[in-house]
Motif scaffolding. Structure first.
Motif, PDB file in Angstrom:
ATOM      1  N   HIS A 260       0.819  -1.918   0.184  1.00  0.00           N
ATOM      2  CA  HIS A 260       0.106   0.184  -0.234  1.00  0.00           C
ATOM      3  C   HIS A 260       1.134   1.124   0.177  1.00  0.00           C
ATOM      4  O   HIS A 260       0.929   2.508  -0.548  1.00  0.00           O
ATOM      5  CB  HIS A 260      -1.122  -0.304   1.248  1.00  0.00           C
ATOM      6  N   SER A 261       2.028   1.671   1.485  1.00  0.00           N
ATOM      7  CA  SER A 261       2.459   2.565   1.002  1.00  0.00           C
ATOM      8  C   SER A 261       3.482   2.824  -0.562  1.00  0.00           C
ATOM      9  O   SER A 261       3.374   4.087  -1.140  1.00  0.00           O
ATOM     10  CB  SER A 261       3.215   2.301   2.078  1.00  0.00           C
ATOM     11  N   LEU A 262       4.013   1.656  -0.928  1.00  0.00           N
ATOM     12  CA  LEU A 262       4.593   1.597  -1.978  1.00  0.00           C
ATOM     13  C   LEU A 262       3.349   2.545  -2.975  1.00  0.00           C
ATOM     14  O   LEU A 262       4.204   3.075  -4.157  1.00  0.00           O
ATOM     15  CB  LEU A 262       5.362   0.593  -2.583  1.00  0.00           C
ATOM     16  N   ALA A 263       2.898   2.020  -2.967  1.00  0.00           N
ATOM     17  CA  ALA A 263       1.608   1.836  -4.646  1.00  0.00           C
ATOM     18  C   ALA A 263       1.440   3.258  -4.395  1.00  0.00           C
ATOM     19  O   ALA A 263       0.620   4.563  -5.061  1.00  0.00           O
ATOM     20  CB  ALA A 263       0.215   1.324  -4.230  1.00  0.00           C
TER      21      ALA A 263
ATOM     22  N   LEU B  33       4.189   9.940  -7.082  1.00  0.00           N
ATOM     23  CA  LEU B  33       5.680  10.374  -8.158  1.00  0.00           C
ATOM     24  C   LEU B  33       5.389  10.556  -9.869  1.00  0.00           C
ATOM     25  O   LEU B  33       5.739  11.294 -10.294  1.00  0.00           O
ATOM     26  CB  LEU B  33       6.340   9.332  -7.945  1.00  0.00           C
ATOM     27  N   GLU B  34       4.217   9.197  -9.802  1.00  0.00           N
ATOM     28  CA  GLU B  34       3.964   9.621 -11.350  1.00  0.00           C
ATOM     29  C   GLU B  34       3.006  11.024 -11.744  1.00  0.00           C
ATOM     30  O   GLU B  34       3.482  11.516 -12.713  1.00  0.00           O
ATOM     31  CB  GLU B  34       2.930   8.120 -11.644  1.00  0.00           C
ATOM     32  N   LEU B  35       2.343  11.669 -11.196  1.00  0.00           N
ATOM     33  CA  LEU B  35       1.409  12.348 -11.355  1.00  0.00           C
ATOM     34  C   LEU B  35       2.341  13.643 -10.792  1.00  0.00           C
ATOM     35  O   LEU B  35       2.570  14.824 -11.720  1.00  0.00           O
ATOM     36  CB  LEU B  35       0.458  13.018  -9.384  1.00  0.00           C
TER      37      LEU B  35
ATOM     38  N   ARG C  89       5.232  20.117  -6.277  1.00  0.00           N
ATOM     39  CA  ARG C  89       5.540  20.618  -5.530  1.00  0.00           C
ATOM     40  C   ARG C  89       4.296  19.848  -4.109  1.00  0.00           C
ATOM     41  O   ARG C  89       4.536  18.860  -2.948  1.00  0.00           O
ATOM     42  CB  ARG C  89       5.973  22.015  -4.474  1.00  0.00           C
ATOM     43  N   ALA C  90       3.013  19.708  -4.363  1.00  0.00           N
ATOM     44  CA  ALA C  90       1.873  19.368  -3.883  1.00  0.00           C
ATOM     45  C   ALA C  90       2.224  17.376  -4.281  1.00  0.00           C
ATOM     46  O   ALA C  90       2.233  16.932  -2.558  1.00  0.00           O
ATOM     47  CB  ALA C  90       0.519  20.072  -4.121  1.00  0.00           C
ATOM     48  N   ALA C  91       2.899  17.264  -4.730  1.00  0.00           N
ATOM     49  CA  ALA C  91       2.486  15.710  -4.961  1.00  0.00           C
ATOM     50  C   ALA C  91       4.055  15.322  -4.638  1.00  0.00           C
ATOM     51  O   ALA C  91       4.116  14.059  -3.701  1.00  0.00           O
ATOM     52  CB  ALA C  91       2.346  15.416  -6.388  1.00  0.00           C
TER      53      ALA C  91
ATOM     54  N   HIS D 179       6.045  12.398   0.284  1.00  0.00           N
ATOM     55  CA  HIS D 179       7.365  12.151   1.515  1.00  0.00           C
ATOM     56  C   HIS D 179       6.621  12.195   2.461  1.00  0.00           C
ATOM     57  O   HIS D 179       6.438  11.242   3.379  1.00  0.00           O
ATOM     58  CB  HIS D 179       7.894  13.864   1.349  1.00  0.00           C
ATOM     59  N   SER D 180       5.098  12.922   2.741  1.00  0.00           N
ATOM     60  CA  SER D 180       3.710  12.554   3.505  1.00  0.00           C
ATOM     61  C   SER D 180       3.295  10.339   3.291  1.00  0.00           C
ATOM     62  O   SER D 180       3.417   9.736   4.663  1.00  0.00           O
ATOM     63  CB  SER D 180       3.067  13.044   3.163  1.00  0.00           C
ATOM     64  N   LEU D 181       3.680  10.225   2.859  1.00  0.00           N
ATOM     65  CA  LEU D 181       3.062   8.671   2.520  1.00  0.00           C
ATOM     66  C   LEU D 181       4.537   8.408   2.954  1.00  0.00           C
ATOM     67  O   LEU D 181       3.727   7.336   3.624  1.00  0.00           O
ATOM     68  CB  LEU D 181       2.964   8.188   0.808  1.00  0.00           C
ATOM     69  N   VAL D 182       5.717   8.540   2.783  1.00  0.00           N
ATOM     70  CA  VAL D 182       6.737   7.638   2.915  1.00  0.00           C
ATOM     71  C   VAL D 182       6.805   8.209   5.182  1.00  0.00           C
ATOM     72  O   VAL D 182       7.488   6.730   5.808  1.00  0.00           O
ATOM     73  CB  VAL D 182       8.446   8.534   2.552  1.00  0.00           C
TER      74      VAL D 182
END
Length: 391
Positions: free
Chosen positions: A211-214, A220-222, A236-238, A243-246
């Protein structure tokens, strides 16, 4: 947990007549040596010739008891010991002196050890009867007055000793076989537990990594796509979202480590921290009387909540989330509901194992779980997961 092992657990249990092999060999060799030294007459004619032929025959018949059981099945052993009974009585008749009677004693004892009760008793009676007839009638060249008939009568008694030894050894063998069976059962149980633990670790790895990597991959694709449009603010938002997901992934990894180490986590506090870290504040509703629940229940409910929140973030971004934790007398119920998305859903692929993993977790706890779309109420069009487990 390591499983105790028995030495040579896979080898067949020894047969009763094969136990104490060294002692049996010593006794056999002693009887043969004593007979070769003391039994007389030995010659080339008459009774001396008969004795000379019967003596090695008796030695061979006595030595045959050391053959492996596969060469002497029960029927063959019965015939062999019957012939041995006749040969031992004949040697008593032909010998004028010596320890010829020892063959009868040892063969009778071995019949009790080797054969079942009825054939063993029959052979013992045959040996005793023949020996008594020889001694009472004075058949043969020897002066049988020096060997009383009572000796011949007692030649069959060692069969009782053989039967007792057989029973004792069979009891020991049965005990060893029972221990081997218990070991095999323990090994099977340990293997089953190991496979269950592997499945649990696989689910935890899926929850943290897949889930996290997805999510990171989608952001990153966005960002990569937005670079071509020149919209740096959205890039920057993406990037910030990635970073928040990491950061969230690191927190989830800590939860996974706790779960793998069997640490008992406070359900309410950990669930609240999970919701806060995912951006859902003050969405937890607790009903019933809160109490301490088993560690396995805590771990699996937290994983179900984590899976539900991840799916909500992926498939319904921006939609409100509501979590209910209901403590009942015999059960704990967790309900996670998310409203429809309020932002565009970014296409992405999951592992497809999320719902499967949740069902496996609940099945291990002997609970129930339902998951499906919300069809009415303020969250209509959203998704709801509800799990109820004994606690």
């Amino acid at each position: 947990m390591p499983v105790p092992r028995l030495e040579n657990a896979s080898t067949p249990a020894p047969s009763p007549w094969q136990a104490n092999a060294n002692l049996q060999w010593a006794a056999t060799l002693a009887v043969c040596a004593s007979a070769l030294v003391t039994v007389r007459p030995l010659g080339t004619s008459g009774w001396a010739l008969a004795t000379a032929l019967l003596l090695p025959l008796n030695c061979l018949l006595l030595l045959a008891r050391h053959l492996p059981a596969r060469f002497l099945p029960d029927r063959v052993a019965t015939v062999w010991l019957t012939v041995a009974a006749l040969a031992s009585a004949a040697l008593i008749a032909s010998a004028e002196e010596g320890t010829a009677y020892l063959f009868a004693f040892f063969l009778a004892g071995h019949a009790g050890l080797r054969l079942r009760t009825r054939p063993a008793a029959t052979i013992a009676a045959l040996i005793s009867t023949l020996s008594v007839l020889v001694l009472v009638t004075g058949f043969g060249p020897g002066d049988h007055r020096t060997t009383p008939w009572i000796v011949g009568l007692t030649t069959g008694l060692p069969v009782l000793i053989g039967m007792v030894n057989r029973s004792q050894r069979q009891a020991v063998i049965s005990t060893l076989e029972a221990a081997r069976s218990a070991e095999r059962a323990a090994q099977a149980e340990a293997r089953s537990a190991l496979l269950a633990e592997r499945a649990r670790i696989a689910r935890d790895v899926h929850d943290v990594l897949a889930h996290s990597l997805a999510g990171v991959n989608m952001q990153l694709e966005l960002a990569d796509a937005l670079l071509e449009t020149g919209d740096l603010e959205r890039v920057r938002a993406a990037n910030a979202k990635a970073h928040s997901l990491v950061k969230d992934s690191l927190q989830q990894a800590q939860w996974t480590v706790h779960a793998l180490r069997e640490d008992v986590l406070p359900l309410t506090d950990t669930l609240t921290a999970m919701l806060d870290s995912s951006g859902h504040h003050d969405v937890l509703t607790i009903t019933g009387e809160a109490r301490e629940v088993p560690a396995a229940v805590v771990q699996n409910l937290l994983r179900i909540a984590q899976e539900s929140l991840t799916n909500a973030a992926r498939h319904a971004p921006g939609g409100p989330v509501h979590v209910e934790l209901d403590h009942r007398p015999q059960h704990v119920r967790l309900r996670v509901t998310n409203a429809p998305a309020t932002r565009a859903v970014t296409n992405g692929t999951g592992s497809g194992m999320g719902l499967v993993g949740m069902r496996e977790r609940v099945a291990l706890l002997r609970g129930t779980i339902t998951a499906g779309p919300v069809t009415e109420g303020p969250d209509a069009g959203g998704w709801r997961v509800e799990a109820e487990v004994p606690a």
